[in-house]
Design an enzyme around this catalytic site. Structure first.
Site, PDB file in Angstrom:
ATOM      1  N   HIS A 282      38.377 -52.266 -18.692  1.00  0.00           N
ATOM      2  CA  HIS A 282      38.982 -53.420 -18.016  1.00  0.00           C
ATOM      3  C   HIS A 282      37.901 -54.390 -17.527  1.00  0.00           C
ATOM      4  O   HIS A 282      37.961 -55.605 -17.790  1.00  0.00           O
ATOM      5  CB  HIS A 282      39.818 -52.919 -16.835  1.00  0.00           C
ATOM      6  CG  HIS A 282      40.502 -53.982 -16.049  1.00  0.00           C
ATOM      7  ND1 HIS A 282      41.872 -54.125 -16.011  1.00  0.00           N
ATOM      8  CD2 HIS A 282      40.018 -54.960 -15.236  1.00  0.00           C
ATOM      9  CE1 HIS A 282      42.193 -55.143 -15.234  1.00  0.00           C
ATOM     10  NE2 HIS A 282      41.079 -55.661 -14.743  1.00  0.00           N
ATOM     11  N   GLU A 283      36.902 -53.863 -16.826  1.00  0.00           N
ATOM     12  CA  GLU A 283      35.840 -54.723 -16.290  1.00  0.00           C
ATOM     13  C   GLU A 283      34.963 -55.298 -17.404  1.00  0.00           C
ATOM     14  O   GLU A 283      34.446 -56.419 -17.287  1.00  0.00           O
ATOM     15  CB  GLU A 283      34.999 -53.944 -15.281  1.00  0.00           C
ATOM     16  CG  GLU A 283      35.777 -53.370 -14.097  1.00  0.00           C
ATOM     17  CD  GLU A 283      36.597 -54.408 -13.345  1.00  0.00           C
ATOM     18  OE1 GLU A 283      36.218 -55.607 -13.358  1.00  0.00           O
ATOM     19  OE2 GLU A 283      37.626 -54.029 -12.754  1.00  0.00           O
TER      20      GLU A 283
ATOM     21  N   HIS B 132      36.515 -58.417 -18.615  1.00  0.00           N
ATOM     22  CA  HIS B 132      36.165 -59.539 -17.737  1.00  0.00           C
ATOM     23  C   HIS B 132      34.760 -60.065 -18.069  1.00  0.00           C
ATOM     24  O   HIS B 132      34.527 -61.285 -18.102  1.00  0.00           O
ATOM     25  CB  HIS B 132      36.209 -59.107 -16.274  1.00  0.00           C
ATOM     26  CG  HIS B 132      37.579 -58.862 -15.743  1.00  0.00           C
ATOM     27  ND1 HIS B 132      38.689 -59.575 -16.152  1.00  0.00           N
ATOM     28  CD2 HIS B 132      38.033 -57.970 -14.816  1.00  0.00           C
ATOM     29  CE1 HIS B 132      39.756 -59.149 -15.510  1.00  0.00           C
ATOM     30  NE2 HIS B 132      39.387 -58.167 -14.699  1.00  0.00           N
TER      31      HIS B 132
END
Length: 228
Positions: free
Chosen positions: A128-129, A132
């Protein structure tokens, strides 16, 4: 005789979350950290209580960076864009907020060891990160722009595996089987955008998520497709 600096143990609030992350990174890299600050950090480090699961988080992180297909895939694409994420700036630490992790362009990725309890959780949150980080490099992501924030949260929840169909069925049952994947992504995106200091209300967050939904949900880059 040289007088030693007067070191006082910082309050627990100042030693957790973002501030602890900032100080520990400065200490390790030597950037923006003078000798007194280094001594202060070492003093606070001894005084700070770290849960045992911090070591477990680091073990899960190391495994993911070595063996996880999604993490390895995203790390490769981030390197192609000039990113420099590594063990040096993907760290585990205690977080005050009820969240799994965070990304900062200058500091890297933080995995919240007190909330992450399994290898799968760490793998999903790290992916997820990394989404980003990819979006920041690829699309000049500006988290102050609510449209940007909503889009990257949609993509991160969609591509990370956090909203797998079977996981949502386990949480909420078999009702509305086909819509669970999208509902999970929207729910997570709205929660994240609601926490943005530039977002006036949860209703505004939901409005922005709906506004960018079609274009961002259908953008699976750098993956060719999403497995639900």
């Amino acid at each position: 005789m040289e007088k030693k600096p007067d070191l006082k143990t910082s309050s627990p609030e100042k030693l957790s979350g973002f501030e602890w992350w900032r100080r520990s990174l400065a200490y390790r890299t030597g950037l923006g950290c003078d000798d007194k600050e280094k001594l202060q950090f070492e003093h606070d480090y001894q005084a700070k209580y770290f849960p045992e699961n911090c070591t477990q988080c680091e073990s899960f992180r190391d495994w993911a960076l070595t063996y996880s297909p999604s993490v390895i895939f995203m790390m490769g694409h981030i390197r192609k864009l000039g990113g420099n994420l590594s063990l040096a700036n993907i760290s585990c630490g205690k977080c005050d907020d009820l969240k799994g992790g965070g990304f900062h362009p200058d500091m890297g990725i933080l995995l919240c060891s007190n909330w992450l309890q399994s290898q799968t959780q760490v793998e999903d949150v790290l992916t997820h990160e990394l989404v980003h980080a990819y979006d920041y490099l690829k699309f000049k992501l500006d988290m102050k722009d609510l449209n940007h924030h909503a889009c990257t949260e949609i993509r991160a929840s969609m591509l990370s595996g956090e909203c797998r169909i079977m996981r949502e069925i386990w949480k909420t049952g078999l009702a509305n089987f086909g819509g669970k994947f999208q509902q999970c992504i929207k729910r997570r995106a709205v929660l994240s955008v609601s926490a943005n200091e530039n977002c006036p209300s949860p209703d505004k967050a939901a409005e922005v998520v709906d506004k960018v939904w079609n274009s961002c949900f259908n953008d699976t880059r750098p993956f060719e497709r999403v497995f639900r």
